[in-house]
Every structure is written in structure tokens, then in C-alpha cells.
Write an enzyme that holds these catalytic residues in place. Structure first.
Site, PDB file in Angstrom:
ATOM      1  N   HIS A  83      38.204  45.947  34.063  1.00  0.00           N
ATOM      2  CA  HIS A  83      38.804  44.789  34.743  1.00  0.00           C
ATOM      3  C   HIS A  83      37.742  43.893  35.369  1.00  0.00           C
ATOM      4  O   HIS A  83      37.990  42.733  35.672  1.00  0.00           O
ATOM      5  CB  HIS A  83      39.761  45.252  35.844  1.00  0.00           C
ATOM      6  CG  HIS A  83      40.845  46.163  35.371  1.00  0.00           C
ATOM      7  ND1 HIS A  83      41.809  45.773  34.473  1.00  0.00           N
ATOM      8  CD2 HIS A  83      41.109  47.454  35.659  1.00  0.00           C
ATOM      9  CE1 HIS A  83      42.636  46.777  34.238  1.00  0.00           C
ATOM     10  NE2 HIS A  83      42.224  47.806  34.936  1.00  0.00           N
ATOM     11  N   HIS A 112      32.184  43.792  43.929  1.00  0.00           N
ATOM     12  CA  HIS A 112      32.532  43.459  42.542  1.00  0.00           C
ATOM     13  C   HIS A 112      32.759  41.959  42.411  1.00  0.00           C
ATOM     14  O   HIS A 112      32.777  41.241  43.410  1.00  0.00           O
ATOM     15  CB  HIS A 112      33.783  44.244  42.117  1.00  0.00           C
ATOM     16  CG  HIS A 112      34.992  43.899  42.919  1.00  0.00           C
ATOM     17  ND1 HIS A 112      35.373  44.609  44.032  1.00  0.00           N
ATOM     18  CD2 HIS A 112      35.898  42.907  42.790  1.00  0.00           C
ATOM     19  CE1 HIS A 112      36.455  44.068  44.539  1.00  0.00           C
ATOM     20  NE2 HIS A 112      36.795  43.021  43.819  1.00  0.00           N
ATOM     21  N   HIS A 114      34.745  38.491  40.352  1.00  0.00           N
ATOM     22  CA  HIS A 114      35.816  37.862  39.565  1.00  0.00           C
ATOM     23  C   HIS A 114      35.241  36.550  39.041  1.00  0.00           C
ATOM     24  O   HIS A 114      34.463  35.901  39.733  1.00  0.00           O
ATOM     25  CB  HIS A 114      37.034  37.559  40.448  1.00  0.00           C
ATOM     26  CG  HIS A 114      37.603  38.763  41.124  1.00  0.00           C
ATOM     27  ND1 HIS A 114      38.658  39.493  40.628  1.00  0.00           N
ATOM     28  CD2 HIS A 114      37.265  39.376  42.297  1.00  0.00           C
ATOM     29  CE1 HIS A 114      38.943  40.492  41.434  1.00  0.00           C
ATOM     30  NE2 HIS A 114      38.111  40.447  42.467  1.00  0.00           N
ATOM     31  N   HIS A 138      33.430  40.122  46.015  1.00  0.00           N
ATOM     32  CA  HIS A 138      34.172  40.855  47.043  1.00  0.00           C
ATOM     33  C   HIS A 138      33.405  42.109  47.458  1.00  0.00           C
ATOM     34  O   HIS A 138      33.125  42.965  46.611  1.00  0.00           O
ATOM     35  CB  HIS A 138      35.548  41.281  46.512  1.00  0.00           C
ATOM     36  CG  HIS A 138      36.499  40.147  46.348  1.00  0.00           C
ATOM     37  ND1 HIS A 138      37.582  40.197  45.508  1.00  0.00           N
ATOM     38  CD2 HIS A 138      36.526  38.932  46.950  1.00  0.00           C
ATOM     39  CE1 HIS A 138      38.240  39.046  45.584  1.00  0.00           C
ATOM     40  NE2 HIS A 138      37.615  38.259  46.454  1.00  0.00           N
ATOM     41  N   THR A 223      44.451  43.432  42.999  1.00  0.00           N
ATOM     42  CA  THR A 223      44.762  44.123  41.745  1.00  0.00           C
ATOM     43  C   THR A 223      45.806  45.190  42.042  1.00  0.00           C
ATOM     44  O   THR A 223      45.921  45.639  43.192  1.00  0.00           O
ATOM     45  CB  THR A 223      43.505  44.808  41.163  1.00  0.00           C
ATOM     46  OG1 THR A 223      42.957  45.677  42.150  1.00  0.00           O
ATOM     47  CG2 THR A 223      42.463  43.790  40.741  1.00  0.00           C
TER      48      THR A 223
HETATM   49 ZN   LIG Z   1      38.182  41.599  44.081  1.00  0.00          ZN
END
Ligand SMILES: [Zn+2]
Length: 308
Positions: A83, A112, A114, A138, A223
Site C-alpha cells: 500500500h 511512511h 502517500h 506521516h 487506511t
Molecule cells: Zn499515512
């Protein structure tokens, strides 16, 4: 019904409810997450559009000192979980222990990213005053009293996530971001890849020069299973990267073994639903030096005292 069939059916139900497929596609994407993960349809979800003009000044909130993030971990790895790309902190992470910054002692667990589908598109999760950015970093911390992120993840005071926007526009490659891309390409290019990192570095290397302005609200994981367990801190100033770096991130990683490019791994914004957004008092800057509101108040008291 045959006993074996009953067992098989029960197992399938367990698999479906505990690990239902989710991704960012039309078929299993954000608008469908609530079918298998009901909390994703709840009322205090993230991300949101952070509108500065509705934020309330909270005089009890401290500014963020970047020295908080200086300490590198003693062990870390990078993983592609199908993801996104995640730096897992496996030892020696920093802690944030300041009740004017967070209501609990917070320990860094992972950070992580995005991002969008190309250097010219947008893929941040939060918006700032209606503007979406190329991507978002994040940093996920857990409440120390729960001992680990797995125990904390569904508690209302379980997590604190710090978010920084990532924007295209740096005139030359951002060297710290290049380091991340090199590590990720060598050890986390394909789904379920994971590699230990030998040269340890701190989160601070990624951060933008300005950390003065941030926004705070109560929200959720972005998520599944979308637990409403996150104290969010979203910073105003973005991390700038070069357009070539954005293109690498958007095109060179895969959700699987090489057929599905990892991109657009962001959840669209959700309604604020009456939640409060707060922000610390603004610094007043004069040239290169910064003067805190407390110092200004003291100076004013002195000046007024002088004339009285
Ligand atoms: Zn995130």
C-alpha cells in the site's frame, strides 16, 4: 451439512472479516472500505481539508522544536507493504514527552509516504485551505503507556501522527529524499519487500526548515480499519523535492511483483463534522530571529510599566 464444509465456511468468513482486500482502486478503494471495515464510515475520520481560518488559537500548545526528531533509531528497516513505503523503527526511537505538545508520551513507531501518479498530479491526503499537494509524509507515534503500536492502534488516545506535505519545486535533488529513494529502490521496490538499513539516520533529515505553524485535530487512521485513535498534527510548510524525484516515486514502485504501479495511495478528504482544529500562537519574526509571544508580553509589560 458435512462437518468439513462447515469448518471451511467458518474459515472463509474469518478471513474475509479480518483481512478483506483493500486498496486505492475503484473496486476496493476508499469508497468501499466501509463495507468490510465499518469504522471507515464513522464521523471522526481522516484526512480532512485543514482550513486555517477556522482553526482556534490554543495558547496552551507549544511550538515544535526540531531537536525532538534528531535522535536516529538504533535499528530500522524499509518495507513495501503493498500500500505504501514504510520506514519501520525497530529500536531506540525518540520519544515526545511534553504535555504542551501532546497529551501523552509518544514513541516513534514508523513513518511512511502517500503520493500521486506523476510529478504533475496531486496525492497528499490532507488538504491545506483547499489545496492538495504532491504527497504527504506521516510519522506515526504510539502512546507509551500501551507499550506497542499494535496495542495502541484502536485506543482513543492510542496514536499521534505528524504529517508533512511533500511538494514538487526544489531546484535540485533534495539529497535526503534521494537517500530515501535509493534505499527504497534497492530494498522495497516490490510488494512485501523489506530490507534492514545499515546507515541509520533521523527523521529530522526529511523535515522542512519551518515547523512553527501546525494544526491539531482528532481523527483516524487513513487506511482500514480506520480506527479513530489519532491525534493529528499537520504542518503548514511542505517538504520540497525535485520533479525527477517525484516522478521516481510515482512510477518506479509496485504494489505487487511488478505488474501494478504503486501510485495515488491516498484517501480523499472526509467531513470535519464539528471537530475542532487548533493551532499554537504564531511566532513574530524579525529578520532571522524569532520572538515568542511570551517574550512579547513581557516586553510590553516592561514598556507599559516604564510609562506608568
Ligand atoms: Zn499515512
Amino acid at each position: 451439512m458435512d462437518f468439513k464444509i462447515v469448518i471451511t465456511v467458518l474459515c472463509c468468513v474469518v478471513v474475509l472479516t479480518e483481512g478483506a482486500t483493500w486498496d486505492y482502486s475503484a473496486e476496493h478503494g476508499p469508497s468501499k472500505w466501509g463495507d468490510d471495515y465499518p469504522t471507515c464510515n464513522a464521523n471522526s475520520q481522516s484526512p480532512i481539508d485543514v482550513v486555517g481560518s477556522v482553526a482556534e488559537i490554543d495558547h496552551d500548545l507549544d511550538l515544535v522544536d526540531r531537536r525532538l526528531f534528531w535522535n536516529p533509531p538504533t535499528a530500522m528497516s524499509i518495507a513495501n507493504n503493498g500500500h505504501g513505503l514504510v520506514f519501520n523503527i525497530e529500536g531506540g526511537a525518540y520519544e515526545i514527552n511534553n504535555d504542551k505538545l501532546l497529551p501523552f508520551t509518544a514513541v516513534l513507531a514508523q513513518y511512511h509516504f502517500h503520493w500521486a501518479s506523476s510529478k504533475t498530479t496531486k496525492g497528499s491526503e490532507h488538504l491545506l485551505n483547499g489545496t492538495q499537494f504532491f504527497g504527504e509524509l506521516h510519522a506515526v507515534h504510539f502512546n507509551k503507556k500501551y507499550g506497542d503500536i499494535g496495542t495502541a492502534i484502536d485506543k482513543s488516545d492510542g496514536l499521534a501522527v505528524f504529517g508533512w506535505f511533500i511538494e514538487v519545486g526544489y531546484p535540485q535533488p533534495n539529497l535526503d529524499f534521494s537517500n530515501f529513494l535509493t534505499l527504497a529502490l534497492s530494498g522495497a521496490k516490490y510488494g512485501q519487500n523489506s530490507t534492514s538499513i545499515a546507515s541509520l539516520f533521523s527523521l529530522e533529515t526529511f523535515l522542512p526548515p519551518g515547523l512553527d505553524v501546525y494544526y491539531r485535530y482528532q481523527g483516524s487512521l487513513t487506511t482500514p480499519p480506520c480506527h479513530e485513535s489519532v491525534t493529528w498534527t499537520v504542518f503548514q510548510d511542505p517538504i520540497y523535492i525535485h520533479e525527477d524525484q517525484a516522478e521516481i516515486l510515482a512510477t518506479m514502485f509496485y504494489e505487487d511483483d511488478g505488474s501494478k504501479v504503486m501510485k495515488n495511495n491516498y484517501r480523499p478528504i472526509l467531513p470535519l463534522n464539528g471537530r475542532k482544529i487548533t493551532t499554537p500562537p504564531r511566532l513574530v519574526r524579525s529578520g532571522a530571529s524569532a520572538v515568542s509571544p511570551t517574550i512579547i508580553a513581557s516586553l510590553l509589560t516592561c514598556i507599559i510599566g516604564y510609562f506608568m
